[in-house]
Design a protein around this motif. Structure first.
Motif, PDB file in Angstrom:
ATOM      1  N   PRO A 115      59.156  60.700  68.148  1.00  0.00           N
ATOM      2  CA  PRO A 115      58.984  59.363  68.739  1.00  0.00           C
ATOM      3  C   PRO A 115      57.565  58.850  68.455  1.00  0.00           C
ATOM      4  N   VAL A 116      57.466  57.594  68.091  1.00  0.00           N
ATOM      5  CA  VAL A 116      56.153  57.040  67.734  1.00  0.00           C
ATOM      6  C   VAL A 116      55.165  57.158  68.905  1.00  0.00           C
ATOM      7  N   GLU A 117      55.690  57.181  70.137  1.00  0.00           N
ATOM      8  CA  GLU A 117      54.828  57.313  71.328  1.00  0.00           C
ATOM      9  C   GLU A 117      54.015  58.599  71.299  1.00  0.00           C
ATOM     10  N   ARG A 118      54.492  59.609  70.563  1.00  0.00           N
ATOM     11  CA  ARG A 118      53.786  60.885  70.536  1.00  0.00           C
ATOM     12  C   ARG A 118      52.750  60.967  69.427  1.00  0.00           C
ATOM     13  N   LEU A 119      52.589  59.900  68.640  1.00  0.00           N
ATOM     14  CA  LEU A 119      51.704  59.962  67.482  1.00  0.00           C
ATOM     15  C   LEU A 119      50.396  59.210  67.686  1.00  0.00           C
ATOM     16  N   GLU A 181      51.953  63.520  80.932  1.00  0.00           N
ATOM     17  CA  GLU A 181      52.180  62.139  80.527  1.00  0.00           C
ATOM     18  C   GLU A 181      51.270  61.792  79.342  1.00  0.00           C
ATOM     19  N   ILE A 182      51.818  61.055  78.381  1.00  0.00           N
ATOM     20  CA  ILE A 182      51.031  60.764  77.169  1.00  0.00           C
ATOM     21  C   ILE A 182      50.037  59.644  77.476  1.00  0.00           C
ATOM     22  N   PRO A 183      48.747  59.887  77.298  1.00  0.00           N
ATOM     23  CA  PRO A 183      47.782  58.819  77.567  1.00  0.00           C
ATOM     24  C   PRO A 183      47.940  57.674  76.559  1.00  0.00           C
ATOM     25  N   PRO A 188      40.038  62.257  70.817  1.00  0.00           N
ATOM     26  CA  PRO A 188      39.908  63.424  69.923  1.00  0.00           C
ATOM     27  C   PRO A 188      39.481  64.690  70.653  1.00  0.00           C
ATOM     28  N   GLU A 189      38.926  64.541  71.866  1.00  0.00           N
ATOM     29  CA  GLU A 189      38.478  65.722  72.614  1.00  0.00           C
ATOM     30  C   GLU A 189      39.620  66.401  73.377  1.00  0.00           C
ATOM     31  N   ASN A 190      40.735  65.702  73.492  1.00  0.00           N
ATOM     32  CA  ASN A 190      41.859  66.265  74.245  1.00  0.00           C
ATOM     33  C   ASN A 190      42.727  67.155  73.342  1.00  0.00           C
ATOM     34  N   ASP A 191      42.750  68.467  73.659  1.00  0.00           N
ATOM     35  CA  ASP A 191      43.439  69.435  72.797  1.00  0.00           C
ATOM     36  C   ASP A 191      44.947  69.297  72.762  1.00  0.00           C
ATOM     37  N   ASN A 192      45.492  68.513  73.653  1.00  0.00           N
ATOM     38  CA  ASN A 192      46.936  68.286  73.582  1.00  0.00           C
ATOM     39  C   ASN A 192      47.307  67.449  72.356  1.00  0.00           C
TER      40      ASN A 192
END
Ligand code: SER
Length: 587
Positions: A115-119, A181-183, A188-192
């Protein structure tokens, strides 16, 4: 989640976009004695990225066998591997940013159903040499990536601003790997946010004098790690839980009667799984590397001995057939992509078995010796003599001694060990030279001579033909050498004779061959000859033969040119456009 055959999806997709699927290059680099292994998909393609035409055309795609030694000690956690596979697609002066970005987006969202939301993506921020890559950012927006998910960063340059060689700005694609929840905004600092793909717009040459000049072509070079992306797509945070490792881990569980999920064993099973795959791939390479005490052979030996030690930790019966069973699984799983595994199957299985048998003979005693050592020493340092005894008598690679020591709170006198090791090598070299004089030459010695002869020939050709001569490849067997070099015209009989005479003159001069270690930068400043600047590590070995020759090279070499005998050129012919080939022998 379903199992994903990422490799097939990727290769088929790019084939449908006009790319030719090329086979993986060997994991042992051809024609390049200075690096031990291929570490990235683009590495074997460097000459073509620099502008040489590729025989298969301008659009290529492949899955490349890669091996990185720097991660060896990290293996055992969820994400590290020694051997891994890298998918890539290349445009050699054909399509550029637009198609590259559109196709990446299409593959990820339409074929792999992300899903584009995850990119999220990153692009180059710009500096005084190259402006910000607003073009790529615009293209991502057109695909539907929102502005907050596009970051302009300094780091988006591959390989980095310091390394010389072909390079350029890149755009990296990230995936949100978490149930949180996807911010809305990419951070870039967030390892998720995990990087899944790197598209390099390779259009500059970073020269040795520090300047950047445009390459002949504007290229695209992309790289995607199979293990990581497969795990992500299958919803696993532990790479070893993806379909890639399923069969092999199941087999290790079966053989050992232990469970992967039992925390006591997880790490050991990961190491065994990682290493057996790497062992099969290295042994399966047509270079026919055998376990030994140097270069790739040493890495291979370490991998095998480490595997055996960890197999013991999970109570596998070392003298049963376990390693054959595991190796067979790897061969079967990978032979479709790497045909050489089928071809070299017998060799793989036999070499592995022999090395196991050899080590197993002394392992038990060595481990007891280790216990004895730690019981008897005062303080916590294992001195050089003890470390050397473990190496010499019990076949413990020094790294194994270090691991054991570390686990039990001891340290090893590594510097002392190295000194002792080198003294020992001097002695055994002297010993084998003695043997050679008695007519018992081993292939290793002839090959070593040819390595040195290569340097002399390179130097002689520069004198006879001109400074434009550079090595483009070499291939050595115990019987002959082959040397490829940059030169347009066929050599005349007289030039061949001159080159041959010069090499023989250098041999007659009995010049010592010196081995130096220095930073790559210093080596280049000193004018050392080198074939693939961009592939060398920061510290390189340089071989100096009087003032005749200075070359960055991994060796091995004789210690004096007088050892080479008589040099004779057998043939001079064309190799490819602008490259001639010489075949020569020593007698
Ligand atoms: N050269 C880039 C990398 O290794 C893309 O292939 O990441």
């Amino acid at each position: 989640m379903e199992n994903i055959n990422l490799k097939d999806k990727y290769l088929n997709f790019f084939e449908s976009k006009g790319h030719i699927v090329i086979p993986s290059a060997p994991v042992i680099p051809e024609n390049d004695p200075t690096v031990l292994f291929n570490t990235a998909g683009m590495q074997p393609l460097v000459p073509y990225l620099k502008g040489e035409p590729h025989p298969e055309g301008k659009r290529l795609t492949d899955v490349q066998k890669c091996f990185r030694t720097n991660d060896l000690d990290e293996v055992g956690d969820k994400t590290h591997h020694t051997f891994f596979e890298m998918l890539g697609n290349w445009s050699l002066g054909d399509y550029f940013k637009k198609e590259s970005i559109e196709w990446s987006f299409e593959l990820l969202t339409k074929q792999l159903n992300i899903p584009v939301e995850r990119l999220a993506v990153t692009v180059f921020k710009g500096n005084d040499i190259v402006p910000a890559d607003t073009e790529s950012a615009e293209m991502w927006k057109n695909q539907g990536i929102p502005e907050e998910r596009i970051a302009f960063l300094d780091d988006n340059w591959w390989p980095n601003m310091e390394s010389t060689g072909p390079c350029g700005p890149d755009t990296e694609i990230f995936y949100w790997r978490s149930d949180e929840e996807i911010p809305t905004r990419f951070d870039p600092e967030n390892d998720n946010w995990v990087e899944i793909w790197n598209n390099v717009f390779m259009q500059y040459m970073h020269n040795q004098d520090g300047t950047f000049t445009p390459l002949k072509n504007k290229n695209v070079d992309t790289g995607m790690g199979v293990e990581r992306v497969t795990a992500i797509l299958e919803g696993k945070t532990d790479n070893y839980k993806s379909s890639i490792w399923k069969e092999i881990i199941a087999k290790i569980e079966e053989i050992s009667g232990k469970k992967y999920d039992d925390k006591k064993y997880t790490k050991y099973m990961r190491i065994i799984a990682d290493h057996i795959r790497a062992i099969v791939i290295i042994l399966g390479d047509d270079a026919r590397i055998m376990p030994s005490n140097k270069d790739q052979g040493y890495i291979l030996r370490r991998l095998i001995r480490r595997t055996i030690r960890y197999a013991k930790q999970i109570d596998i019966q070392i003298d049963s057939n376990w390693e054959q069973e595991l190796a067979n699984i790897v061969i079967n799983e990978y032979k479709e992509y790497y045909k050489e595994l089928e071809r070299n199957k017998e060799f793989i299985l036999e070499a592995l078995k022999n090395e196991k048998t050899k080590f197993n003979r002394t392992l038990e005693k060595g481990l007891r010796e280790f216990e004895k050592i730690t019981r008897n020493i005062e303080g916590n340092i294992i001195d050089k003599d003890l470390a050397f005894k473990l190496y010499d008598t019990y076949g413990f690679p020094i790294e194994l001694t270090q691991e054991l020591a570390h686990e039990q709170g001891y340290t090893v006198d590594i510097e002392g060990f190295k000194t002792k090791f080198e003294e020992h090598q001097e002695k055994s070299r002297a010993g084998s030279e003695q043997k050679f004089k008695g007519g018992l030459a081993s292939t290793g010695e002839m090959e070593t001579k040819y390595h040195t002869a290569t340097h002399l020939l390179n130097a002689a050709l520069k004198k006879v033909l001109g400074e434009h001569v550079h090595q483009r490849g070499s291939n050595i067997t115990a019987e002959r050498m082959r040397f490829d070099f940059t030169q347009n015209e066929k050599m005349t009989e007289e030039q061949k004779k001159q080159a041959e005479d010069l090499v023989n003159e250098y041999i007659q001069m009995a010049i010592p061959v010196e081995r130096l270690e220095m930073s790559k930068e210093d080596a280049i400043k000193m004018g050392a000859e080198c074939q693939f600047v961009e592939r060398y590590p920061d510290i390189v070995t340089v071989y100096k033969i009087g003032d005749i020759s200075l070359e960055i090279c991994g060796g091995p070499h004789v210690s004096n040119t007088s050892e080479l005998g008589v040099f004779k050129i057998k043939k001079e012919e064309s190799s490819s456009a602008g490259v001639r080939r010489i075949k020569a022998v020593l007698s």
